[in-house]
Design a protein around this motif. Structure first.
Motif, PDB file in Angstrom:
ATOM      1  N   GLU A   1       0.828  -1.204   0.000  1.00  0.00           N
ATOM      2  CA  GLU A   1       0.000   0.000   0.000  1.00  0.00           C
ATOM      3  C   GLU A   1       0.867   1.261   0.000  1.00  0.00           C
ATOM      4  OE1 GLU A   1      -2.661  -0.221   3.279  1.00  0.00           O
ATOM      5  OE2 GLU A   1      -4.000  -1.654   2.320  1.00  0.00           O
TER       6      GLU A   1
ATOM      7  N   SER B   1       1.098   3.930  -3.229  1.00  0.00           N
ATOM      8  CA  SER B   1       0.282   5.034  -2.715  1.00  0.00           C
ATOM      9  C   SER B   1      -0.006   6.094  -3.774  1.00  0.00           C
ATOM     10  CB  SER B   1       0.979   5.686  -1.518  1.00  0.00           C
ATOM     11  OG  SER B   1       2.262   6.191  -1.900  1.00  0.00           O
ATOM     12  N   LYS B   2       0.880   6.226  -4.793  1.00  0.00           N
ATOM     13  CA  LYS B   2       0.684   7.229  -5.841  1.00  0.00           C
ATOM     14  C   LYS B   2      -0.078   6.682  -7.037  1.00  0.00           C
ATOM     15  CE  LYS B   2       4.877   9.736  -4.563  1.00  0.00           C
ATOM     16  NZ  LYS B   2       6.179  10.287  -5.026  1.00  0.00           N
ATOM     17  N   ARG B   3      -0.335   5.345  -7.048  1.00  0.00           N
ATOM     18  CA  ARG B   3      -1.116   4.740  -8.130  1.00  0.00           C
ATOM     19  C   ARG B   3      -2.427   4.231  -7.553  1.00  0.00           C
ATOM     20  NH1 ARG B   3       1.207   3.185 -12.999  1.00  0.00           N
ATOM     21  NH2 ARG B   3      -0.953   2.522 -13.398  1.00  0.00           N
ATOM     22  N   THR B   4      -3.486   4.960  -7.833  1.00  0.00           N
ATOM     23  CA  THR B   4      -4.773   4.633  -7.235  1.00  0.00           C
ATOM     24  C   THR B   4      -5.291   3.285  -7.694  1.00  0.00           C
ATOM     25  OG1 THR B   4      -5.281   7.001  -7.184  1.00  0.00           O
ATOM     26  CG2 THR B   4      -7.125   5.459  -6.865  1.00  0.00           C
ATOM     27  N   ASP B   5      -5.078   2.946  -8.972  1.00  0.00           N
ATOM     28  CA  ASP B   5      -5.592   1.679  -9.494  1.00  0.00           C
ATOM     29  C   ASP B   5      -4.920   0.489  -8.826  1.00  0.00           C
ATOM     30  OD1 ASP B   5      -3.215   2.461 -10.599  1.00  0.00           O
ATOM     31  OD2 ASP B   5      -3.635   1.628 -12.598  1.00  0.00           O
TER      32      ASP B   5
ATOM     33  N   VAL C   1      -6.059   0.259  -5.102  1.00  0.00           N
ATOM     34  CA  VAL C   1      -7.381  -0.343  -4.929  1.00  0.00           C
ATOM     35  C   VAL C   1      -7.286  -1.869  -4.967  1.00  0.00           C
ATOM     36  CG1 VAL C   1      -9.639  -0.627  -6.032  1.00  0.00           C
ATOM     37  CG2 VAL C   1      -8.630   1.649  -5.819  1.00  0.00           C
TER      38      VAL C   1
END
Length: 449
Positions: A157, A161-165, A168
């Motif tokens: 995580e 943290s900078k890649r939302t996809d 998730v």
């Protein structure tokens, strides 16, 4: 009851279960096995009291016979006297032979009872091993899942943290892992239960060792009495016959007492073995507070009973299946962009493989067939071998009691016969050449010359 492994109440169980159960007020009591109820305990004590009644009758007969023997001395002709002496001797021998036959039956019954109790303890130990394995496997798997959630998934995580996809996907994986851990933790139905089948087995085995030894000593005592009685009759040793008569009287009390205990035990076992499922289900639920559905599942183990673990196992399996494509997607798309995530993904993948292996092992352990087989094996040991052994011990006690009753009545007459023969020798004329005492002195005189 389920017949998967072939348990069925035996015919002697059915017959003994039909024995009338009566309390001390001569009221009919339900024959369902309920050892915690006072009325049922009275019924068993009443059955044991039948042996006490037989003991009282036996003592009365012995007293009447001995009073008649001591007070009445009818004048008999020589032929009738000789026949009567022969009859007394043979009655003693017959009593000893019957007692020896009973001793053989007793050794067999004691061995069968011991085998039955050993089967019960062995099944309890197997069941304890299965239950312990289930708890240990669940505990290790849940601990593994929680450690991965706290360490590697948390690190992933932070990395994504900078890649939302990607973040998730990692959080979805985290929720699935936590869901698997929660469902598996709920499967541990034996955790926190104070009852330890292994401790129960050790206690039963401890009691059985002393019971077995007590019967061995009783059987050996009966055998020694029989052998020394035969020796006393053959050698016509008066003091030995007197000693055996006194010991036989005390063993007579033990025989009737053991018969009462065995009679109550046999009837109580038959009541339990006629319908063991209901008693085991109720008592186990009271002691362990386990769900009745789980207990019924393991006791019955047939298609009519629903597996109480099916829903949680299905949800766990579905969650584990959902994790695989998520990890493969991260490995294919995220690792080239975030090389630091590869090590954590490999750890999570190894955790998933280990969890799936543990899951399949857990499904096999939770299946009812293993514990149900231990349950049925324990019933077979207790209700087949154990019941048969108790019945043979009951027959031994009955034959032993009858034999020693006859011996206590017959041995005093045999002792009197030896005494009368010595008196007849003393009444002979010393100058009579056929007097054994005179013949003995004549032989000593010749040897001195």
């Amino acid at each position: 009851m389920s017949l998967i492994h072939g348990y069925r109440a035996s015919w002697w169980t059915y017959i003994l279960h039909q024995v009338p159960h009566t309390n001390f007020q001569f009221e009919v009591v339900d024959s369902s096995f309920a050892p915690q109820e006072w009325n049922y305990q009275q019924a068993l004590l009443f059955l044991a009291g039948i042996a006490g009644l037989c003991l009282a009758i036996s003592l009365v007969l012995i007293c009447v016979y001995l009073i008649k023997f001591c007070c009445c001395s009818p004048h008999e002709e020589e032929d009738s006297k000789s026949n009567r002496v022969c009859c007394i001797t043979w009655s003693c021998v017959a009593a000893v032979i019957i007692c020896c036959a009973g001793i053989g039956i007793g050794f067999y019954g004691n061995s069968e009872t011991n085998d039955g109790v050993y089967q019960v303890t062995y099944s309890l130990m197997n069941a304890n091993h299965t239950l312990t394995s289930i708890d240990l496997l669940i505990s290790d798997t849940v601990q593994l899942l929680n450690s991965v959630v706290k360490s590697d998934l948390t690190q992933l995580e932070e990395i994504f943290s900078k890649r939302t996809d990607f973040l998730v996907i990692v959080r979805n994986t985290r929720r699935e892992v936590e869901s698997v851990a929660q469902h598996l933790a709920e499967l541990s139905f034996w955790k926190g239960v104070d009852v330890n089948p292994n401790a129960v087995a050790e206690q039963v085995n401890f009691i059985e060792d002393y019971r077995w030894l007590a019967y061995i000593l009783l059987l050996l005592l009966d055998l020694i009495i029989c052998l020394f009685t035969l020796l006393g009759l053959a050698k016509q040793i008066k003091w030995l016959i007197i000693v055996m008569t006194v010991i036989s009287f005390f063993v007579l009390l033990l025989s009737w007492g053991s018969m009462g205990l065995e009679m109550a035990t046999a009837v109580g076992l038959s009541d339990f073995c006629s319908d063991p499922d209901a008693f085991v289900l109720n008592q186990t639920q009271v002691v362990t507070n386990i769900s009745p559905d789980i207990l019924q599942y393991y006791i019955s183990c047939n298609q009519e009973v629903t597996n109480p673990f099916r829903q949680r196992l299905t949800m766990s399996q579905r969650a584990l299946s959902n994790i695989h494509p998520q990890l493969h997607g991260l490995e294919r798309e995220a690792v080239p962009q975030f090389p630091a995530a590869e090590r954590h993904l490999l750890v999570v993948q190894a955790m998933l493989n280990t969890t799936e292996g543990n899951f399949h092992h857990l499904v096999a352990l939770l299946n009812c067939r293993g514990l149900h087989k231990d349950y049925v094996d324990a019933l077979k040991g207790l209700c087949y071998d154990g019941m048969e052994g108790v019945l043979f011990l009951l027959l031994f006690s009955f034959l032993s009691a009858l034999s020693f009753t006859a011996a206590v009545c017959s041995l005093p007459r045999a002792w009197k016969r030896f005494q009368n023969r010595d008196l007849d020798y003393d009444d002979m004329d010393e100058d009579d050449p056929f007097n054994p005492q005179e013949s003995k002195r004549f032989v000593q005189w010749q040897s001195s010359i």
